[in-house]
Design a protein around this motif. Structure first.
Motif, PDB file in Angstrom:
ATOM      1  N   GLU A  12       6.919   4.467  -2.266  1.00  0.00           N
ATOM      2  CA  GLU A  12       8.309   4.044  -2.333  1.00  0.00           C
ATOM      3  C   GLU A  12       9.220   5.239  -2.577  1.00  0.00           C
ATOM      4  O   GLU A  12      10.287   5.348  -1.996  1.00  0.00           O
ATOM      5  N   PHE A  15       9.699   7.013   0.634  1.00  0.00           N
ATOM      6  CA  PHE A  15      10.605   6.285   1.519  1.00  0.00           C
ATOM      7  C   PHE A  15      12.057   6.510   1.089  1.00  0.00           C
ATOM      8  O   PHE A  15      12.923   6.792   1.912  1.00  0.00           O
ATOM      9  N   VAL A  19      13.355   8.715   4.030  1.00  0.00           N
ATOM     10  CA  VAL A  19      13.737   7.803   5.110  1.00  0.00           C
ATOM     11  C   VAL A  19      15.156   7.266   4.917  1.00  0.00           C
ATOM     12  O   VAL A  19      15.976   7.322   5.834  1.00  0.00           O
ATOM     13  N   ILE A  76       9.715   1.288  11.255  1.00  0.00           N
ATOM     14  CA  ILE A  76       9.983   0.934   9.867  1.00  0.00           C
ATOM     15  C   ILE A  76       9.722  -0.552   9.659  1.00  0.00           C
ATOM     16  O   ILE A  76       9.163  -0.964   8.650  1.00  0.00           O
TER      17      ILE A  76
END
Length: 108
Positions: A12, A15, A19, A76
């Motif tokens: 996480e 990400f 991202v 994703i």
């Protein structure tokens, strides 16, 4: 995702760090709705209707669809099956296409 100590897991964190900065606000909203539904069931997949995404994100149909299509394009969100009366079956992709995300904003 959180571990047993209620901390963010490394996946996480990755990400969030790598991202999210490459996504639009519409894409972040859409991702969070899809992820909540997929992970909330414990099955890691969920049938989702477009109207639900629109209602939860407060995005117009075209904006919600464009955001969802970009998330799918960059691995994703995964589109897992054809549309049914229950909605489209989605999952969360394990490895986002960072190269594609970077190139669309001119970083590659």
């Amino acid at each position: 995702m959180q571990n047993e100590n209620n901390e963010l897991t490394p996946v996480e964190n990755n990400f969030i760090d790598n991202v999210i900065p490459l996504l639009t606000s519409d894409e972040v909203k859409t991702y969070l709705v899809v992820k909540r539904l997929c992970f909330g069931t414990g099955d890691y997949i969920a049938y989702i209707k477009p109207a639900y995404i629109m209602n939860r994100t407060n995005l117009s149909g075209i904006r919600a669809l464009n955001a969802l299509m970009e998330l799918i394009k960059h691995d994703i969100v995964l589109e897992l099956d054809d549309m049914t009366a229950d909605g489209q079956l989605y999952g969360i992709g394990p490895v986002p296409n960072l190269e594609g995300l970077r190139s669309r904003i001119g970083l590659e």
